[in-house]
Design a protein around this motif. Structure first.
Motif, short mmCIF file in Angstrom:
data_model
loop_
_atom_site.label_atom_id
_atom_site.label_comp_id
_atom_site.label_asym_id
_atom_site.label_seq_id
_atom_site.Cartn_x
_atom_site.Cartn_y
_atom_site.Cartn_z
N GLY A 259 15.88 27.13 -27.47
CA GLY A 259 17.14 26.49 -27.12
C GLY A 259 17.33 26.37 -25.62
N LEU A 260 17.09 27.45 -24.90
CA LEU A 260 17.29 27.45 -23.45
C LEU A 260 16.33 26.48 -22.76
N ARG A 261 15.09 26.44 -23.20
CA ARG A 261 14.08 25.59 -22.54
C ARG A 261 14.34 24.11 -22.78
N SER A 262 15.22 23.78 -23.72
CA SER A 262 15.51 22.38 -24.00
C SER A 262 16.58 21.81 -23.07
N LEU A 263 17.22 22.67 -22.29
CA LEU A 263 18.37 22.26 -21.49
C LEU A 263 17.96 21.88 -20.07
N GLY A 264 18.67 20.91 -19.50
CA GLY A 264 18.35 20.41 -18.18
C GLY A 264 18.87 21.28 -17.05
N PRO A 265 18.49 20.95 -15.82
CA PRO A 265 18.83 21.77 -14.66
C PRO A 265 20.31 21.77 -14.28
N ALA A 266 21.07 20.81 -14.77
CA ALA A 266 22.48 20.73 -14.40
C ALA A 266 23.38 21.58 -15.30
N VAL A 267 22.84 22.11 -16.37
CA VAL A 267 23.64 22.89 -17.32
C VAL A 267 24.01 24.24 -16.72
N LYS A 268 25.30 24.58 -16.78
CA LYS A 268 25.78 25.83 -16.19
C LYS A 268 25.69 27.02 -17.14
N GLY A 269 25.70 26.73 -18.44
CA GLY A 269 25.66 27.82 -19.40
C GLY A 269 25.50 27.25 -20.80
N VAL A 270 25.29 28.13 -21.77
CA VAL A 270 25.07 27.70 -23.14
C VAL A 270 25.85 28.59 -24.11
N GLU B 12 37.86 28.01 -30.25
CA GLU B 12 38.27 27.07 -29.20
C GLU B 12 38.75 27.82 -27.96
N ALA B 13 39.50 28.90 -28.16
CA ALA B 13 39.97 29.71 -27.03
C ALA B 13 38.79 30.35 -26.31
N PHE B 14 37.81 30.78 -27.06
CA PHE B 14 36.57 31.34 -26.49
C PHE B 14 35.88 30.32 -25.59
N GLY B 15 35.79 29.07 -26.06
CA GLY B 15 35.17 28.03 -25.26
C GLY B 15 35.92 27.74 -23.98
N LYS B 16 37.25 27.73 -24.06
CA LYS B 16 38.07 27.49 -22.86
C LYS B 16 37.90 28.62 -21.85
N ALA B 17 37.81 29.85 -22.35
CA ALA B 17 37.63 31.00 -21.45
C ALA B 17 36.30 30.90 -20.71
N ALA B 18 35.25 30.46 -21.41
CA ALA B 18 33.94 30.33 -20.77
C ALA B 18 33.97 29.26 -19.68
N ARG B 19 34.70 28.20 -19.90
CA ARG B 19 34.76 27.13 -18.89
C ARG B 19 35.61 27.54 -17.69
N CYS B 20 36.53 28.46 -17.89
CA CYS B 20 37.35 28.93 -16.76
C CYS B 20 36.55 29.84 -15.84
N VAL B 21 35.61 30.60 -16.42
CA VAL B 21 34.78 31.52 -15.62
C VAL B 21 33.32 31.31 -16.02
N PRO B 22 32.72 30.18 -15.62
CA PRO B 22 31.39 29.82 -16.10
C PRO B 22 30.26 30.75 -15.68
N GLU B 23 30.51 31.66 -14.74
CA GLU B 23 29.48 32.60 -14.32
C GLU B 23 29.54 33.92 -15.09
N GLN B 24 30.55 34.08 -15.95
CA GLN B 24 30.74 35.34 -16.66
C GLN B 24 30.23 35.26 -18.10
N PRO B 25 29.34 36.15 -18.51
CA PRO B 25 28.93 36.18 -19.93
C PRO B 25 30.11 36.57 -20.81
N ILE B 26 30.25 35.92 -21.94
CA ILE B 26 31.34 36.20 -22.88
C ILE B 26 30.75 36.25 -24.28
N ALA B 27 31.25 37.17 -25.09
CA ALA B 27 30.69 37.31 -26.43
C ALA B 27 31.75 37.83 -27.40
#
Length: 205
Positions: free
Chosen positions: A87-98, A114-129
């Motif tokens: 999955g990761l190797r299929s993504l291009g260089p502009a992708v910030k996260g998956v 949906e709330a989880f997705g919004k949280a990830a976009r607010c802090v795209p450098e932070q791992p969330i699970a």
């Protein structure tokens, strides 16, 4: 991710039928677990990629919803790490996260997702699970800086331990504990699906 052999179930779990309790929803009767998972993915992103391995191409031809891409992990038998790598190797260089989802959690709460997705976009450098009683798991968001460590994983090892090591933010997503591994799991979850009609929730996008 939908690459496993479903050995404990004895048949491809991705193709298990998801049946709504609402008889008026006749279209939903032909949906599968993988169709539901693709619907979950679209809550998070318009770019949904399915990683396959065992049972491919059967699950591709039986799936009603089509993702953005079908990816085949040739070394799928090595475990979850192979699926993550494909999955990761299929993504291009502009992708910030998956976002990472699995195909066997049909009862995920879509509002929480949906709330989880919004949280990830607010802090795209932070791992969330998702929170599994104090430990992180899928669904998960992996920022790009974490990918090299994920690609180093081997065998049937997902990113859970790695997410714990980097102190990923844990969020509550109801339904994460309801996954399908055995026939008993499926009988229980199928009964819940019939009573609650979650197919309508899965199909809102």
């Amino acid at each position: 991710m939908a690459a496993g052999a479903s050995s404990r179930l004895g048949r491809p779990k991705a193709l298990l039928p998801v049946v709504s309790g609402n008889r008026a929803e006749t279209d939903s009767r032909n949906h599968t677990l993988l169709d539901a998972a693709i619907g979950q993915g679209r809550v998070l992103s318009p770019d949904v990629r399915v990683v396959c391995g065992a049972w491919y191409p059967l699950i591709r031809f039986r799936c009603r919803r089509q993702p953005s891409a079908w990816l085949r992990a040739g070394d799928w038998h090595e475990g979850m790490s192979a699926s993550l790598s494909a999955g990761l190797r299929s993504l291009g260089p502009a992708v910030k996260g998956v976002f990472v989802l699995v195909a066997d959690q049909p009862l995920l709460d879509l509002n929480a997702l949906e709330a989880f997705g919004k949280a990830a976009r607010c802090v795209p450098e932070q791992p969330i699970a998702a929170d599994y009683g104090g430990r992180p798991g899928v669904p998960a968001y992996l920022p790009r800086w974490l990918w090299p460590l994920v690609l180093e994983l081997e065998g049937d090892r997902g990113a859970g331990r790695l997410l714990a090591e980097v102190r990923a933010t844990r969020v509550d997503i109801p339904g994460v504990h309801d996954d399908v591994d055995t026939p008993a799991d499926w009988h229980r979850i199928r009964a819940l699906l019939s009573r609650t009609g979650p197919t309508a929730r899965q199909s809102r996008r």
